[in-house]
Motif scaffolding. Structure first.
Motif, PDB file in Angstrom:
ATOM      1  N   ALA A 163       4.543  -3.226  -9.113  1.00 33.51           N
ATOM      2  CA  ALA A 163       5.561  -2.194  -8.899  1.00 33.51           C
ATOM      3  C   ALA A 163       6.780  -2.333  -9.798  1.00 33.51           C
ATOM      4  O   ALA A 163       7.463  -1.344 -10.070  1.00 33.51           O
ATOM      5  N   ILE A 208      -0.489   8.359  -5.420  1.00 35.84           N
ATOM      6  CA  ILE A 208       0.436   9.022  -4.495  1.00 35.84           C
ATOM      7  C   ILE A 208       1.662   9.546  -5.228  1.00 35.84           C
ATOM      8  O   ILE A 208       2.037  10.719  -5.096  1.00 35.84           O
ATOM      9  N   PHE A 209       2.300   8.715  -6.046  1.00 30.06           N
ATOM     10  CA  PHE A 209       3.565   9.122  -6.660  1.00 30.06           C
ATOM     11  C   PHE A 209       3.371  10.174  -7.747  1.00 30.06           C
ATOM     12  O   PHE A 209       4.218  11.051  -7.919  1.00 30.06           O
ATOM     13  N   TYR A 253       1.306   7.266 -14.771  1.00 33.45           N
ATOM     14  CA  TYR A 253       0.014   7.346 -14.081  1.00 33.45           C
ATOM     15  C   TYR A 253      -1.146   7.320 -15.072  1.00 33.45           C
ATOM     16  O   TYR A 253      -2.108   6.562 -14.917  1.00 33.45           O
ATOM     17  N   PHE A 259       1.414  -6.619  -5.335  1.00 26.64           N
ATOM     18  CA  PHE A 259       2.123  -5.345  -5.220  1.00 26.64           C
ATOM     19  C   PHE A 259       3.480  -5.414  -5.915  1.00 26.64           C
ATOM     20  O   PHE A 259       3.852  -4.499  -6.670  1.00 26.64           O
ATOM     21  N   ALA A 264      -3.530   3.157  -5.449  1.00 29.15           N
ATOM     22  CA  ALA A 264      -2.871   3.823  -4.323  1.00 29.15           C
ATOM     23  C   ALA A 264      -1.460   4.258  -4.706  1.00 29.15           C
ATOM     24  O   ALA A 264      -1.052   5.406  -4.462  1.00 29.15           O
ATOM     25  N   MET A 265      -0.720   3.370  -5.334  1.00 30.02           N
ATOM     26  CA  MET A 265       0.660   3.669  -5.727  1.00 30.02           C
ATOM     27  C   MET A 265       0.706   4.767  -6.797  1.00 30.02           C
ATOM     28  O   MET A 265       1.471   5.735  -6.690  1.00 30.02           O
ATOM     29  N   LEU A 266      -0.113   4.626  -7.815  1.00 28.42           N
ATOM     30  CA  LEU A 266      -0.120   5.591  -8.917  1.00 28.42           C
ATOM     31  C   LEU A 266      -0.526   6.974  -8.434  1.00 28.42           C
ATOM     32  O   LEU A 266       0.115   7.978  -8.772  1.00 28.42           O
ATOM     33  N   ILE A 303      -4.318  -1.717  -4.839  1.00 22.32           N
ATOM     34  CA  ILE A 303      -2.867  -1.532  -4.668  1.00 22.32           C
ATOM     35  C   ILE A 303      -2.319  -0.585  -5.730  1.00 22.32           C
ATOM     36  O   ILE A 303      -1.576   0.362  -5.422  1.00 22.32           O
ATOM     37  N   ALA A 304      -2.665  -0.817  -6.986  1.00 23.21           N
ATOM     38  CA  ALA A 304      -2.102  -0.032  -8.088  1.00 23.21           C
ATOM     39  C   ALA A 304      -2.553   1.422  -8.027  1.00 23.21           C
ATOM     40  O   ALA A 304      -1.739   2.340  -8.203  1.00 23.21           O
ATOM     41  N   THR A 347      -7.069  10.241  -1.436  1.00 24.07           N
ATOM     42  CA  THR A 347      -6.237   9.277  -0.714  1.00 24.07           C
ATOM     43  C   THR A 347      -6.967   8.742   0.521  1.00 24.07           C
ATOM     44  O   THR A 347      -6.991   7.529   0.771  1.00 24.07           O
TER      45      THR A 347
END
Length: 759
Positions: free
Chosen positions: A532, A198-199, A229, A528, A194-196, A191-192, A157
Motif C-alpha cells: 500500500a 476496488i480503488f 491499476y 498489505f 483486491a486493493m487495485l 491483497i494487491a 469482487t
C-alpha cells in the motif's frame, strides 16, 4: 503425534484446467482476429456484407448485414475482448488451477471449503461470459484492463473475496508450520488485486437498472489511478501469482530444490514494495504532474533488481538438471517462460526512462514488449503447468512427448515472429513521427505514411500468431488423448500429522522470516502495508491537492450532445487506436495542434470521466481534432474511412449513420454530472438540455448539407422511401459523434491559456 488422513480435491483443479485450455484458445483466436484486422480492416465487410464493389464479400452489395452487427466485430471491441480474455480468462484460470493444486499439497490439507471452491469457479466463469456479451454489445468503461462495467466489477469482487476466504481458511487449517514461498506470492497477489480493483473501479452508476457508469476520478487524476491499476494488474495478475506457480512447479518438474531461500525472501518483499510505485511510467510527458512521472521512472528502474532476482532463482534451480531440459518438454516451456520474464522485466524499466519513452510510447514497440511477457512468460508457464498436471491427475503418461515438443517450437517461433516485427514496427513509427525536413516541416506529414510503412510487419505478426495458436491446438489434441487413455482421480488420499499449537510469539534464536512464515496473519498485514505504501504516496497527494490540476477558465463542460457522442466513442472502443494527449514535443505540436492551442494541459481534462489519453496510436491523436476537418468529412470518414483517407486501416461505422440516437438518459447524465461531480451546469441548461442538443445537431446537419450535397440528396431519397419511419439526420448517432470530435481541443487557443488561481 497422530497421523491424520484426508483427501486432496482434484475436481476443482480439473475444472479450472479445462477453463484455462478453453479460454486460452478463445483469447488466442481473438488476438489473431485483431492482428488480421490491422492489415485487413475489411474483414467485417467480407463476413457480413458491403456496398464497396472493390472488396470481396460473402454478401457483396448489401451493407445492411454489416450495419446489423452494430459493431460487434469492430476492432476496438475485439481488442479489449482479447486483452480481457487473455488476462482474466486464460491467465487467471491458469493461476487458480495451479494454486488450488499446489496449495493443498504445500499446506497438507484439503481446501477449506469445497462449496467456496465451486462458488469461486462459477462466479469467475459467469463473469467471463458476461464480459464477452457486454463487450460485444459495446458496454465498457474504456479503462485499460478494467473495461468491465460496474455490475461485473461487483461480481469480480465477490468472486475474489470468496477465493480469499477459501485460501486463508486453508492456510488456517494447514498441517505444515511454515508457509512456502509460493504461498507468500499468493497472499501478496490476493491483497494487491483486491486493493487495485476496488480503488480503480470506484464509479457512479447512471442508474441501478442499467449498465452505464462514470468514474469518480476525472482527467489527470483518473489517468494516475488507472495506470497505478494498469501497471500493477500486470504486476499482481500477470506476474506475482505466476511467480508463485514457478516456485512450486519448476522445482517439482526438475526434481530440484529452489536455488536460494534467501533470494526468495529478497525477491518477494522487494518486488511487492517497488511495483506499486512504477505505474506513472505509462504517463511520461503527459499532463500528469512531473514529480509523479519522476517517481514512476525511478522505481521502474529499481524493478530490474527484484525481477531478475526471481528470474535467476528460477533458472539456477535447474543447476545440475539441464540434461532434463533436453528431454522434458515441461522444463523447456518453463525455461523459456522464465527467460521471457527476465527479458520483459529488463525492457520495461528501459521503456520507463524518458529517453526511450519519447520514442517507444504509443508505438508497436510497447505491443511487442507486452507480448514477450504475455506469450512467453504467462503462456509458456501455463502450458508447462498443463503438461505437468494432466498426466499426474489422470495417472498416465503424456500421450505424445513429440507433439509437446512440436508445440514448444511452434510457440517459440510464434513469439519470435510476433515480437521482432513489432519491435521493428515500433522503431519505424517512433522515428518517422519525429523526422523533419531542413526547412522545419515534417518529413512525413501524412499520418498514413507511417501506417503503410508498417503493414508488412503486421502481416509477420499475424504469422507469429498463427504459429502460436497452432501450437496450442496441438496441446489440446495431446491433452484430449492423454485424458482418454488415463483414469481421473477426483479425491487423492493423503496423510500428515496434525500441526501442534506452539503459539505465535517469536521463539529465542528463531529467524525473523521463519517466524513470519508460521504467522500468516502478521505476514499478510506486513504484505498489505508494503504493497500500500507506494499507492498512498503517489495517489493521495494528487487526489487531495487542487493545485495538482490547475483550472483553466476557458475550459467548459461538454454539451449534452457532446457527452452522448463521447459515450458513443467509448462504446466503439475508439480509444484503442487514438490517443487524446499531445505531448510537449515539437513534432506532435506541429502535427496535431492545428489552430487550437499547443500541447495538452492537465486543466483541459477536468470534465473527462473517464480520461481518454490512450496507450497506442494506430491512428493520429485526436485531442486537437475540433475544427481540423469539416463535419461532412467526419460523416464520410465514419461511413467508410477509405473514402477520405486512401490506405486507412480504420474499420467502418455505418451503423452510426443509420442508428437513431437514444437520448432517453441524456438529462439524467447531465444531472449526475452536476450532482455527484459538481460539473457547473446551470439549472436552465439542465432544463433545456433537449433543446440545447436539438440546436447543436441542427447546426451540424446544416453544415453537412452545405458542404456535401450528395449526403443531402441521399437523405432526401431515404426520406421519400421510408416515409413516416424516416429518422431525420439530426436525430442520428453520427451527429453526436461529430459534435464530440469537433469539440476536442477547442476550449483553449494558442494565445489564450489562462490559469485561474488554484486557492
Amino acid at each position: 503425534m497422530e497421523t491424520q488422513k484426508f483427501n486432496y480435491d482434484n475436481n476443482i483443479v480439473r475444472a479450472f484446467l479445462y477453463a484455462t485450455i478453453t479460454f486460452g484458445l478463445v483469447g488466442f483466436l481473438l488476438g489473431l482476429t485483431a492482428a488480421l484486422m490491422l492489415f485487413y480492416p475489411e474483414l467485417p465487410e467480407f463476413l457480413f456484407g458491403t456496398d464497396d464493389t472493390t472488396i470481396q464479400s460473402l454478401r457483396s452489395g448489401n451493407i445492411q448485414g454489416l450495419i446489423n452487427t452494430q459493431g460487434a466485430l469492430g476492432f476496438g471491441r475485439i481488442r479489449m475482448l482479447h486483452t480481457s480474455a487473455v488476462i482474466f480468462a486464460f491467465v487467471c484460470n491458469s493461476f487458480f488451477c495451479g494454486a488450488y493444486y499446489s496449495m493443498q499439497r504445500l499446506l497438507k490439507t484439503r481446501m477449506y471449503s469445497d462449496t467456496l471452491s465451486w462458488i469461486h469457479f462459477w462466479t469467475w466463469q459467469i463473469m467471463i461470459i458476461s464480459v464477452v456479451i457486454t463487450f460485444l454489445l459495446g458496454i465498457n468503461t474504456s479503462k485499460e484492463y478494467a473495461e468491465h462495467e460496474w455490475p461485473i466489477d461487483i461480481l469480480i469482487t465477490i468472486s475474489w473475496v470468496v477465493f480469499g476466504i477459501n485460501m486463508f481458511g486453508t492456510i488456517a487449517k494447514r498441517r505444515v508450520r511454515h508457509l512456502y514461498v509460493a504461498i507468500w506470492f499468493f497472499i501478496g497477489t490476493w491483497i494487491a488485486v483486491a486493493m487495485l480493483h476496488i480503488f480503480n473501479n470506484l464509479e457512479i452508476p447512471l442508474s441501478f437498472t442499467g449498465w452505464k457508469s462514470y468514474s469518480i476520478y476525472a482527467g489527470a487524476k483518473d489517468a494516475l489511478v488507472q495506470w497505478w491499476y494498469g501497471h500493477n494488474a500486470v504486476a499482481f495478475v500477470l506476474t506475482t501469482p505466476v511467480l508463485g506457480l514457478m516456485y512450486y512447479f519448476l522445482p517439482k518438474a526438475a526434481d530440484r530444490p529452489v536455488f536460494s531461500y534467501k533470494l526468495s525472501i529478497i525477491h518477494f518483499w522487494s518486488l511487492i514494495f517497488v511495483y506499486l510505485w512504477a505505474g506513472p511510467h505509462h504517463l511520461q510527458y503527459t499532463a500528469l504532474p512531473a514529480w509523479a512521472q519522476a517517481v514512476g521512472t525511478g522505481f521502474s528502474i529499481m524493478l530490474i533488481a527484484p525481477s531478475w532476482g526471481g528470474m535467476l532463482n528460477g533458472l539456477l534451480t535447474l543447476r545440475g538438471a539441464w540434461d532434463k531440459v533436453r528431454e522434458n518438454p515441461i522444463l523447456k516451456f518453463f525455461v523459456v517462460a522464465v527467460t521471457c520474464y527476465g527479458m520483459a522485466t529488463f525492457e520495461g524499466p528501459l521503456l520507463a526512462t524518458k529517453s526511450l519513452n519519447k520514442i517507444g510510447h504509443y508505438t508497436d514497440w510497447v505491443i511487442g514488449h507486452v507480448h514477450i511477457g504475455a506469450l512467453g512468460w504467462n503462456g509458456f508457464m501455463a502450458f508447462g503447468i498443463i503438461y505437468y498436471l494432466i498426466p499426474i491427475m489422470w495417472r498416465t503418461q503424456l500421450w505424445s512427448k513429440k507433439l509437446a515438443n512440436w508445440h514448444f517450437w511452434l510457440g517459440t517461433l510464434g513469439i519470435i515472429f510476433y515480437a521482432v516485427p513489432m519491435y521493428i514496427s515500433g522503431f519505424t513509427q517512433g522515428l518517422m513521427w519525429k523526422q523533419f525536413n531542413p526547412d522545419g516541416t515534417l518529413l512525413w506529414k501524412n499520418w498514413l505514411d507511417t501506417v503503410t510503412a508498417i503493414i508488412p510487419y503486421y502481416k509477420m505478426r499475424f504469422l507469429g500468431g498463427l504459429f502460436y495458436l497452432s501450437g496450442a491446438v496441438l496441446m489440446v489434441i495431446n491433452a484430449v488423448k492423454t485424458i482418454k487413455q488415463g483414469s481421473f482421480q477426483k479425491d487423492v488420499p493423503a496423510e500428515a500429522p496434525a500441526l501442534a499449537n506452539i503459539g505465535t510469539t517469536r521463539k529465542e534464536g528463531e529467524g525473523v522470516h521463519l517466524w513470519l512464515e508460521r504467522t500468516p496473519k502478521l505476514l499478510s498485514i506486513l504484505a498489505f502495508i508494503t504493497i500500500a505504501i507506494g499507492g498512498l504516496v503517489e495517489i493521495i497527494p494528487t487526489l487531495a491537492l487542487k493545485q495538482s490540476v490547475p483550472t483553466i477558465t476557458a475550459v467548459k463542460p461538454y454539451s449534452p450532445l457532446e457527452l452522448e457522442g463521447r459515450d458513443l466513442y467509448i462504446r466503439e472502443g475508439c480509444n484503442a487506436c487514438h490517443s487524446q494527449m499531445i505531448r510537449p514535443f515539437r513534432d506532435e505540436i506541429v502535427r496535431f495542434n492545428g489552430k487550437n492551442g499547443q500541447y495538452s494541459k492537465a486543466g483541459e481534462f477536468i470534465y473527462d470521466r473517464p480520461f481518454l489519453w490512450g496507450s497506442k496510436r494506430t491512428g493520429p491523436d485526436l485531442h486537437r481534432e475540433g475544427g481540423r476537418n469539416p463535419d461532412s468529412w467526419h460523416f464520410k470518414h465514419m461511413y467508410n474511412p477509405r473514402i477520405t483517407s486512401a490506405g486507412s486501416i480504420m474499420p467502418r461505422f455505418p451503423w452510426l449513420i443509420t442508428n437513431k440516437l437514444d437520448r432517453s438518459k441524456m438529462v439524467d447524465k447531465i444531472k449526475l454530472m452536476k450532482s455527484y461531480f459538481e460539473v457547473p451546469y446551470t439549472k436552465p441548461e439542465i432544463d433545456s438540455a433537449g433543446q440545447w442538443a436539438d440546436n447543436q445537431s441542427k447546426a451540424i446537419v446544416k453544415r453537412i448539407y452545405a458542404e456535401a450535397t450528395d449526403i443531402k440528396d441521399q437523405m432526401e431519397k431515404e426520406r421519400a422511401t421510408k416515409g413516416a419511419s424516416f429518422v431525420p439526420l439530426e436525430k442520428r448517432e453520427i451527429v453526436a459523434m461529430i459534435a464530440y470530435l469537433q469539440r476536442l481541443g477547442t476550449d483553449i487557443k494558442t494565445n489564450q491559456i489562462q490559469t485561474a488561481s488554484a486557492e
